[in-house]
Enzyme design. Structure first.
Site, PDB file in Angstrom:
ATOM      1  N   ASP A   1      23.407   6.704 -10.960  1.00 28.43           N
ATOM      2  CA  ASP A   1      24.356   7.161 -11.973  1.00 28.43           C
ATOM      3  C   ASP A   1      25.769   7.238 -11.409  1.00 28.43           C
ATOM      4  O   ASP A   1      25.982   7.081 -10.198  1.00 28.43           O
ATOM      5  CB  ASP A   1      23.946   8.542 -12.487  1.00 28.43           C
ATOM      6  CG  ASP A   1      22.722   8.501 -13.389  1.00 28.43           C
ATOM      7  OD1 ASP A   1      22.494   7.472 -14.037  1.00 28.43           O
ATOM      8  OD2 ASP A   1      21.999   9.514 -13.439  1.00 28.43           O
TER       9      ASP A   1
ATOM     10  N   TYR B   1      15.658   9.558  -1.808  1.00 29.04           N
ATOM     11  CA  TYR B   1      16.973  10.115  -2.107  1.00 29.04           C
ATOM     12  C   TYR B   1      17.212  11.341  -1.232  1.00 29.04           C
ATOM     13  O   TYR B   1      16.294  12.120  -0.961  1.00 29.04           O
ATOM     14  CB  TYR B   1      17.078  10.535  -3.577  1.00 29.04           C
ATOM     15  CG  TYR B   1      17.333   9.395  -4.527  1.00 29.04           C
ATOM     16  CD1 TYR B   1      18.632   9.014  -4.853  1.00 29.04           C
ATOM     17  CD2 TYR B   1      16.273   8.695  -5.114  1.00 29.04           C
ATOM     18  CE1 TYR B   1      18.877   7.973  -5.741  1.00 29.04           C
ATOM     19  CE2 TYR B   1      16.511   7.653  -5.996  1.00 29.04           C
ATOM     20  CZ  TYR B   1      17.816   7.299  -6.307  1.00 29.04           C
ATOM     21  OH  TYR B   1      18.043   6.264  -7.179  1.00 29.04           O
TER      22      TYR B   1
END
Length: 272
Positions: free
Chosen positions: A54, A112
């Protein structure tokens, strides 16, 4: 007959410079920037990304593939593309991959890392690449944070691991299968010389939902601040009741660390 070739790029970027990975004209995105650079060196092709980050989210180990009938000197690609890429985006490595390899669909898992900083005098790097607390937008009633309580945070992370329906911790418009396997949810802590600490959360899964990691971090920090109400976690992970209404961590603290492939498929893993 002309054969087609598949090429793989290992990419890093500073997410602050981009409105996410996927094309969103007229905004600057990673996909648009790489495709424009490839076209500038005579390769007008579309690319495939391993992770769809994002806006504001960084990457150290993004993987991109593209396909062409052209024979390309893969070793020369990083330098050739660097002349046409915007600041904050770099090709770390490039090579030819098997035709069957796909940056996204060949992946077995993604890793992540989310960084949080507490304490006084955050550095410029910490302000750009970590979530610095206190943050009145995320926790409006918390004016000072020196340390977080690690025990409840580790308890939340342990509960998040395994198979759960993460629908209530995902973007409201998330569709499709929301039951996912979280292989790893861990916390690493280091002291800061200026006071406070750096907290690094590492999450590993075959696939994440949009905003899932950022909401999991917000949930975990709420516990670390002693503000997570009893009985909230179990229904959230069973997709029962209302979605998570607490803080969602900002994109700037999140990094796509690595995309994992089977050893036989991973073009960037040295041959055994």
């Amino acid at each position: 007959m002309t054969h087609k070739h598949c090429y793989a790029l290992l990419v890093s970027y500073d997410g602050a410079a981009f409105a996410g990975f996927q094309k969103q004209a007229p905004l600057q995105t990673v996909q648009e920037s790489v495709e424009t650079a490839l076209a500038a060196i005579g390769l007008p092709v579309g690319i495939e990304g391993g992770g769809r980050t994002d806006a504001g989210v960084h990457a150290r180990g993004q993987v991109i593939t593209f396909r062409t009938r052209e024979i390309v000197d893969a070793a020369a690609l990083p330098a050739l593309l660097a002349r046409h890429l915007p600041r904050g985006l770099a090709i770390r490595q490039a090579l030819e991959a098997p035709w069957s390899f796909h940056a996204r669909f060949s992946a077995q898992a993604k890793v992540y890392r989310y960084r949080v900083t507490t304490g006084p005098s955050p550095t410029a790097w910490e302000q750009r690449f970590t979530w610095t607390l206190p943050d009145l937008r995320g926790f409006p009633d918390v004016e000072s944070v020196e340390r977080l309580d690690e025990a409840p945070m580790r308890a939340v992370l342990a509960a998040l691991e395994g198979w759960h329906d993460f629908k209530l911790l995902a973007h409201p418009r998330t569709s499709g299968k929301t039951r996912r396997l979280l292989l790893r949810a861990t916390l690493e802590t280091t002291e800061r010389a200026a006071g406070g600490a750096r907290y690094e959360f590492v999450f590993r899964s075959p696939g994440f939902l949009r905003h899932q990691v950022r909401n999991m971090v917000g949930l975990t920090l709420t516990a670390g601040l002693g503000k997570l109400e009893e009985g909230v976690l179990e229904p959230l992970l069973a997709a029962k009741g209302d979605r998570w209404r607490g803080p969602r961590s900002p994109g700037r603290g999140l990094m796509l660390e690595e995309i994992l492939y089977a050893p036989k498929d991973d073009p960037f893993r040295p041959a055994a």
